[in-house]
Design an enzyme around this catalytic site. Structure first.
Site, PDB file in Angstrom:
ATOM      1  N   PRO J  19      31.151  12.274  66.569  1.00  0.00           N
ATOM      2  CA  PRO J  19      29.721  12.113  66.831  1.00  0.00           C
ATOM      3  C   PRO J  19      28.988  11.299  65.777  1.00  0.00           C
ATOM      4  CG  PRO J  19      30.200  14.340  66.113  1.00  0.00           C
ATOM      5  CD  PRO J  19      31.512  13.678  66.365  1.00  0.00           C
ATOM      6  N   ASN J  20      28.081  10.460  66.243  1.00  0.00           N
ATOM      7  CA  ASN J  20      27.163   9.678  65.423  1.00  0.00           C
ATOM      8  C   ASN J  20      27.807   8.478  64.753  1.00  0.00           C
ATOM      9  OD1 ASN J  20      24.746  11.390  65.728  1.00  0.00           O
ATOM     10  ND2 ASN J  20      25.985  12.910  64.656  1.00  0.00           N
ATOM     11  N   ARG J  27      22.393   3.534  60.498  1.00  0.00           N
ATOM     12  CA  ARG J  27      21.795   4.741  59.928  1.00  0.00           C
ATOM     13  C   ARG J  27      22.175   4.935  58.467  1.00  0.00           C
ATOM     14  NH1 ARG J  27      26.210   9.251  60.997  1.00  0.00           N
ATOM     15  NH2 ARG J  27      24.793  10.724  60.044  1.00  0.00           N
ATOM     16  N   ASN J  83      38.498  10.403  62.515  1.00  0.00           N
ATOM     17  CA  ASN J  83      37.259  10.664  61.791  1.00  0.00           C
ATOM     18  C   ASN J  83      36.380  11.482  62.722  1.00  0.00           C
ATOM     19  OD1 ASN J  83      34.787  10.755  60.614  1.00  0.00           O
ATOM     20  ND2 ASN J  83      34.740   8.609  59.981  1.00  0.00           N
ATOM     21  N   GLU J 107      43.330  12.367  58.569  1.00  0.00           N
ATOM     22  CA  GLU J 107      41.867  12.495  58.640  1.00  0.00           C
ATOM     23  C   GLU J 107      41.232  11.478  57.697  1.00  0.00           C
ATOM     24  OE1 GLU J 107      40.349  16.489  58.669  1.00  0.00           O
ATOM     25  OE2 GLU J 107      38.755  15.934  57.276  1.00  0.00           O
ATOM     26  N   HIS J 109      37.407   9.977  56.188  1.00  0.00           N
ATOM     27  CA  HIS J 109      35.942  10.023  56.076  1.00  0.00           C
ATOM     28  C   HIS J 109      35.470   8.798  55.313  1.00  0.00           C
ATOM     29  CE1 HIS J 109      35.810  14.005  57.653  1.00  0.00           C
ATOM     30  NE2 HIS J 109      36.760  14.364  56.819  1.00  0.00           N
ATOM     31  N   ARG J 116      28.771  15.698  49.070  1.00  0.00           N
ATOM     32  CA  ARG J 116      27.609  15.918  49.945  1.00  0.00           C
ATOM     33  C   ARG J 116      27.338  17.419  50.126  1.00  0.00           C
ATOM     34  NH1 ARG J 116      28.314  12.215  54.985  1.00  0.00           N
ATOM     35  NH2 ARG J 116      26.112  12.777  55.225  1.00  0.00           N
TER      36      ARG J 116
END
Lengths: 155, 155, 155, 155, 155, 155, 155, 155, 155, 155, 155, 155
Positions: J19-20, J27, J83, J107, J109, J116
């Site tokens: 998502p996103n 963004r 991801n 995986e 990122h 974060r």
């Protein structure tokens, strides 16, 4: 408590600095400012002079060396000013060393550790120290020396 | 498992002591009594004699040195008695060293750590040791030697 | 502290076993091996003989019976070796019983409980015992007897 | 796995009930309804008949008695239906007993424990059981018997 | 409570399966065995026949689709058997859907989730279900159907 | 609520004592003083006389026996004074027994449990009792009797 | 911030509703009352008229659809009123979508979520919203529209 | 300990009530009943008469006022009955005041706080009080007075 | 619920502000902007006029004063808008006061407290309020007044 | 392990984005930079060419679609670069899908998730992946492809 | 950022290995395989050659030595590849050293630490590194070198 | 920052003391010694004289009064020395007041709070202070004055 302050020589106070403090003034000035560890040492010697005490100023990145020095203080020093750096938050060994030697110690931090990451809010050495001074910059070392000198006079 | 116990020479057991144990007998006698580390070493050698094993007895305040010694034990020793002191509660490195060497080890504590501060209730090395003996004072070292010697006879 | 060790009869030590230990040797041999509780009892009597003490060896699956026996030890025994089994991790009543009787006790576990489920890492009786021996199998009972016998000689 | 199911006699299943279940139907009907434990026993015998198994139905308020019965099941029963009541949430001893006997067991709860107090959401015996049935009232016992009978046929 | 069970047609029960259950029999046979989801569906239809109910058997990997189906059940079904797979542990939305529809539901898990990773011990749908059946393999679906059918008869 | 207080005989109150309270006066006088359980029983009978109630005073180290007695109180007693000792902190079974019987109960502790170890701050029975009295020594029993007698008069 | 409010057409505000809100008025009236989602939509359009904004009112049970709509709002809407239902408490994806689009959003809940289950006290979208309105029923949507319209006028 | 109980005047006991207790009888009767604080005061004076003590009964919604009154009690009172209301759970200042004055105090709660919200299970003042009485309604004040009077007689 | 809104005078709403809100506009403008508390009061009176209600607007840094005012509202006001400032996160007393008075209240925060420090995410008063509005600045007060006025009209 | 890499066609690797990630480059450039997802796809195809593998590059905001694609990879792909965006931290379903398919996955990122928010430090898919690459931006995808290609050559 | 990469000599990258990595290939091959640290060093030099960088490859079991080397890198190196072994999870000192030097660093782990014990899921150095590569075996070192080389080219 | 230090009058420093400090010297001398608050005030005035600053020394048991005084300091003082007593650990309001006024403040504790109860290890005001001095007794106030005077000279 100790015999480290005979009439003719001033009592000796160990000022012990832990990991990364050798980078002081070189790293993260927004947290630590531009004063170097040599500057801090100079400040300490100057203040010690006024207080009638002597200072042995040291730094190590090794936890074991800090433990060794604290042991050494047992017979050589009348007090300890300790800025254990990052080991403050993780070293039970340093706390045990302080308890084992029985020399009065004051913990000092340059920055206000209570405003930084949560893992910096806990201190093991504080459990074995007379008191704690944090957030007052290099002056914190001077105030710690004064407090220890005050204790020596009263004892 | 190891070749450290040939016919003519007795198997060697490393007895490794961590930070502040050099102060034993000098510090906090209400917890640790008046026996010194040299006394403990003497007890170990005496018991080892009766058990037909030899002992190499060491102490260091440095976590890295303890890791190095455990590595050395991999080829030099048939067993380890480990009192890692304060590193017991914080050193994953020592636990990994024990796992990496595969030499059978027994963790020993002089005091009953379960009756002291909460942060002393956890042990990393215990996760890599055959067993744990706590609270029995210097005799704990002797019993650990006997247990290791018993294992050597059975294997 | 107790009158349980007159000149002519050897001091009596209670060896108390908790729930499921009657299944020893019959259950989960990968954890506990093939030795039965009767074997452990025999080992204890044999070792006791050499140490100049006597052993009363018992097992119960009932928490209340263990509490009763510990109370009984108050006037009848000079020491307790306690393997409270699963009650180790849940019984405040057994801990209180040990505190209430004041008889020196050593906690024993056959396996290294610190390598098993997290709920086995905590012990209530350990808060009221002289010390703890874990992970050394049936020999743990023998070493506990030796440690208690050593205490009796010194006291 | 066990010899408890010879040709001529039906396999025996222990249905064991823990503390306070003797009050069933007498207490807190808004949670447990008006069925008594005797009613549940009757349901179990009736269902067992249809499944070709026999049932030994018991209740005790004593944790130790439940442990004893589970041990007994080791040689006497082909399966266990266990409603340990409040001991479900606190008894490591019962879990260890189930593991030690190796008899297949199914945990049953009359109410949906997951909708009650948080301390009822955890079960120790479930860690040693084949499965769990909760919230289906007395029928849960019947379904557990069917599931065990199904396992016996397949094995 | 609902009108979904008229005289001539059998009451309909939705058997809803969540993510990854379409891989059943193809994945991790040491946990789930070799039975496929089609086999489970066949078992359900067969058992439903005996119980006098009908079954609508579905699977989706999409949380939103499961929510939609539960909403649909509000007017179309007399009961729900729900194996929400991994969404069991994370989906408040599915729990709310069950509460919102008011159709009696039973949660089913093939494996004993209480013996797997800690994050599988919690269930949101269980907070909105009549009961839970776990660890009994495909038979768990059958027993859930029987329990729902029993409820329908009694209501 | 109960029929236990007919016109001619005074209402009966069970005063139930849990594990280790039989050692009262013999153990840890710095916490519990020198009063024995027999002394407490005498105090209770004396106070009961003044309040117009009768007392059945009992002690057991067995959780199951305490549960049995609470069940018995359901038909035999008009109130319960409960000092469950260490089971206070671990026994959901005793709490469930109190809920199941519906007899009004007051929890009593001799010491102020809130000033002792953290695990003594929680009480399961308190969740099923009218109220709690802690830290007032043997007088706590008397006050609990008065409170129960007051309730009986008002009801 | 966005160009979505030209002179002739009123700015568009997305009112997005998450899972189970389609059941509004049909489910759990003791929490949500009898107003349906269509009633809420009508209220929103009516209020929007007075505020000089337009409303696009939508509902989905699918987390991914809500993410898609928020992305769409990036170019199509001047503001978002979001009632993410149960996804409020679990969806980092929706929070990230709000952050990624930069459209000002206000979170609305019909009920006072802070008085319900603990898992409803946390909101991920609130970390990316201008503000939160909870517990004011359908009027909460109206107030959110007014607050967004006020922001649009000021910007 | 204090001189507050001379021969001719009865010892004075402060009964201090914290925030919202002035609403007693006016608020939430399902928890607190219909008795007002004035009724409680009357009860206290009446009981005090029988016990040979005097009572100064006060209420404030201000934490600082409660601290002031406890300080005042240091020279003016022989005991304190304290119902600190909501400050019970948050006020370290009140606990410190009690410790600082050294006047024996008993904490009282009208309701059984252990059956209410989790944040009401903790009490700071209890760490500085002789004991705690909870759940016995206004009678709890009377019993606390009796317990304090008993202490005064014994001392 | 209250009689505070007779025909001729508009219903009165207390707008209560807690500690530090008197500094509004003077402190931390990056969080709170430049609007002063007097500006907020003016906004409230203006909005109240349009809604047909009157406003009594107050501020105090004292928790006890806020409790007193809430008590006063019981007979004097028809609703409360409460911005308890920092007491929001610590004051059970204020929550109890709201519960005790029964006057409908809405909690307002100028900033989005859910995006600030973790200790600001919890609110005690929210447990006793109709609803919460956060992050909408001074307009939040206006919206709260509108919501309360709406409730008054419907009741 | 799979047959997806016949002699003539290069092995296929699924590069799946959650998502996103479609907003990438649009963004929060201070976290993610200005590279778009199309740029990342181009980088992947280019690197794949050099490594002798093919890439199927996809993005979805729907958890269920990601689960479906992972299932599809079971027969269609030789490896997965994943991801999962925000679902990384919440989706047990995706983890189970990876375990169920058995296709080796890595995986990735873009940002260093460990710097974060705390809720981004945990990854469910990482429990089912060969390894993890974080914080290296789009190059992370390339390195993951190289690592997978290396595994394919060795197997 | 640093001057460590003059025109004629290739930029130098420190590859620093922490405790127990000297045992690589000798210990726990089921986790780490049979590749030795010398093999890893060879791989690094070979890859570095292709990337146009030089490598200084080191290992120490001493936390302080690792801190010293990181300080040294401040003036001597253009990047750091760090596998801090067990110190990853406990050393705030190493994290502070990385922050203090400002040299870009990438953390590497041979195994997928997220699938091992919970205490290996946390990394202090990761809080001061550009990124993390875990689970890809010795190739992880190569990929880290490539990522650093890529950064050097871009800067 | 403030205008409080014109040429002719010395800058004014508020020394603010929280609850129970008025009892200093009268309470718990084993923790606080025999020095009274008046003695501390005298020490402060004497030291201030040497430092060229003036001191306004105050004490209150009321949290609200401390907040009021800190607000007052905004226009009246050049610095604050704050010993908030027990409010240190609970008062977010005092922290907010310090932030709101922007006057530099130093937190002082007479005892080493880090060696006392866990709830005394946290300080809210420390989050808004320049630094903290703990454990140095009344001298701590003097050192805080010196540190503030030093800041005033440098600014």
């Amino acid at each position: 408590m100790t015999d480290a302050s005979p009439s003719s020589t001033p009592p000796l106070i160990y000022v012990l600095n832990g990991p990364n403090l050798n980078l002081l003034g070189l790293r993260e000035p927004q947290i630590y400012g531009h004063v170097t560890l040599a500057d801090v040492e100079a400040l300490c010697h100057q203040r010690a002079l006024g207080l009638g005490v002597a200072v042995s100023f040291r730094q190590s990145n090794h936890e074991g060396v800090l433990v060794d020095w604290i042991h050494e203080a047992r017979t050589e020093a009348a007090g300890i000013v300790l800025n254990a750096g990052a080991y403050t938050h993780t070293s039970i060994a340093i706390m045990d060393a302080l308890r084992g030697t029985g020399v009065p110690a004051i913990e000092v931090h340059l920055s206000n550790v209570f405003q930084r990451e949560a893992f910096r809010h806990h201190s093991y050495p504080a459990l074995a120290c007379v008191g704690v001074i944090a957030g007052l910059g290099p002056m914190g070392y001077e105030l710690a020396l004064e407090a220890l000198a005050g204790r020596l006079k009263r004892s």
